[in-house]
Design an enzyme around this catalytic site. Sequence first.
Site, PDB file in Angstrom:
ATOM      1  N   CYS A 325      13.817  26.910   8.898  1.00 26.49           N
ATOM      2  CA  CYS A 325      13.361  27.829   9.940  1.00 26.49           C
ATOM      3  C   CYS A 325      13.155  27.073  11.236  1.00 26.49           C
ATOM      4  O   CYS A 325      12.056  27.071  11.800  1.00 26.49           O
ATOM      5  CB  CYS A 325      12.067  28.502   9.515  1.00 26.49           C
ATOM      6  SG  CYS A 325      12.273  29.525   8.071  1.00 26.49           S
ATOM      7  N   ASP A 326      14.169  26.389  11.693  1.00 26.47           N
ATOM      8  CA  ASP A 326      14.066  25.655  12.947  1.00 26.47           C
ATOM      9  C   ASP A 326      15.319  25.939  13.757  1.00 26.47           C
ATOM     10  O   ASP A 326      16.433  25.791  13.259  1.00 26.47           O
ATOM     11  CB  ASP A 326      13.929  24.151  12.670  1.00 26.47           C
ATOM     12  CG  ASP A 326      13.514  23.379  13.910  1.00 26.47           C
ATOM     13  OD1 ASP A 326      14.123  23.621  14.983  1.00 26.47           O
ATOM     14  OD2 ASP A 326      12.605  22.555  13.821  1.00 26.47           O
TER      15      ASP A 326
END
Length: 377
Positions: A325-326
Amino acid sequence: MSEKIFRFLKEHRPETPCLVVDLDVVEHNFHVMRRALPEARIYYAMKANPAPEIIRLLHRLGARFDTASIYEIEKCLSLGIPPDDLSFGNTVKKQSHIARAFGIGVRMFAFDSEAEADKLAAAAPGADVYCRFLMSGAGADWPLSQKFGCDPAFSPDLLMRAAGLGLNPCGVSFHVGSQQRDLRQWDVGIGAAARIFEAAAARGLTLRLVNLGGGFPAQYRSSIAPVEAHGAAIEEALERHFGKDRPEILVEPGRSLPGDAGIIQAEVVLISRKSADPDARRWVYLDIGKFGGLAEVMGEAIQYRLRTPHDGTPTAAVVLAGPTCDEVDVLYDKAGYELPLALAVGDRIEFMSAGAYTSAYSSVGFNGFPPLREYYI
Ligand SMILES: *Cc1c(COP(=O)(O)O)cnc(C)c1O
């Protein structure tokens, strides 16, 4: 040369993502390097892949090791490597770590500044030290052009200072930049080394060692010259700039020994379109990304060859991304990657020549994902 790895992947179906390294290929690559540069002492830059299996194999074959930290030094010792076979090649070291390395028996250190010479004189009295000078990094896919090394014209001053402090300044080092694809860069570095030798000699200091660093390439998407061609270019440059007064030669290959020996297998987690436009590029999300070991895709610098179960069928452009989730965890957006239209969620795909600078880069648990699994066969 990947037969053995593909057989392993087929028989064992390990959980992905995983790196599988064929040790026979590492051994082959070492012999090729040895033949290409018969006079050179080979110090494996172990940061490229510090797996004990690789260290032990290369030690058995007669390699020595260039280390970046006290921790790598202690790891080598625990694997039975004598301290005589180690160099501490990082030009940025805590004085306490220099002292620990010296206490263990390490006698060869890199430096590129006055303050580092002072630390070495205090913590490693009398040790052999070589001065690293800057190269432009031109021609390299992963340049090392600013952080390490001093202006070549400053090197004689630093070496004289080291001598004055009671150290043994034995020579110079440089790095042409990692994944170097321009053979002419060897002439630039070796020419600069020869001029430093002359300047030092004029001040009464005789140097004997040229450490050529690494830079030897692995086979990614772009074509490369074989190690033999690098060897020939080095040989010519030594002849041109040193003639009969040959220095001792040392090389520190990192990437080129394990690089082509490893394959990463990953799984397709999601294939999505971000609009109703049928021509919109597909986003292909894999279970590996920048934080899972593929850090060298930063800036799309290192471009791996990919293999899919549908190779040879029609393809279309994709954006390739990792699973975390980056926002920065995107592998390739601008590099023009295409993948088969038949590619499906759950398919396994391979990153070829991924044996160097992958496993050691994988995070310990970003987003909870475990570090890259590794198999040495
Ligand atoms: C990283 C490094 C190497 C290895 O470079 P490659 O391009 O991987 O061969 C060699 N020497 C030093 C000092 C390094 O820092």
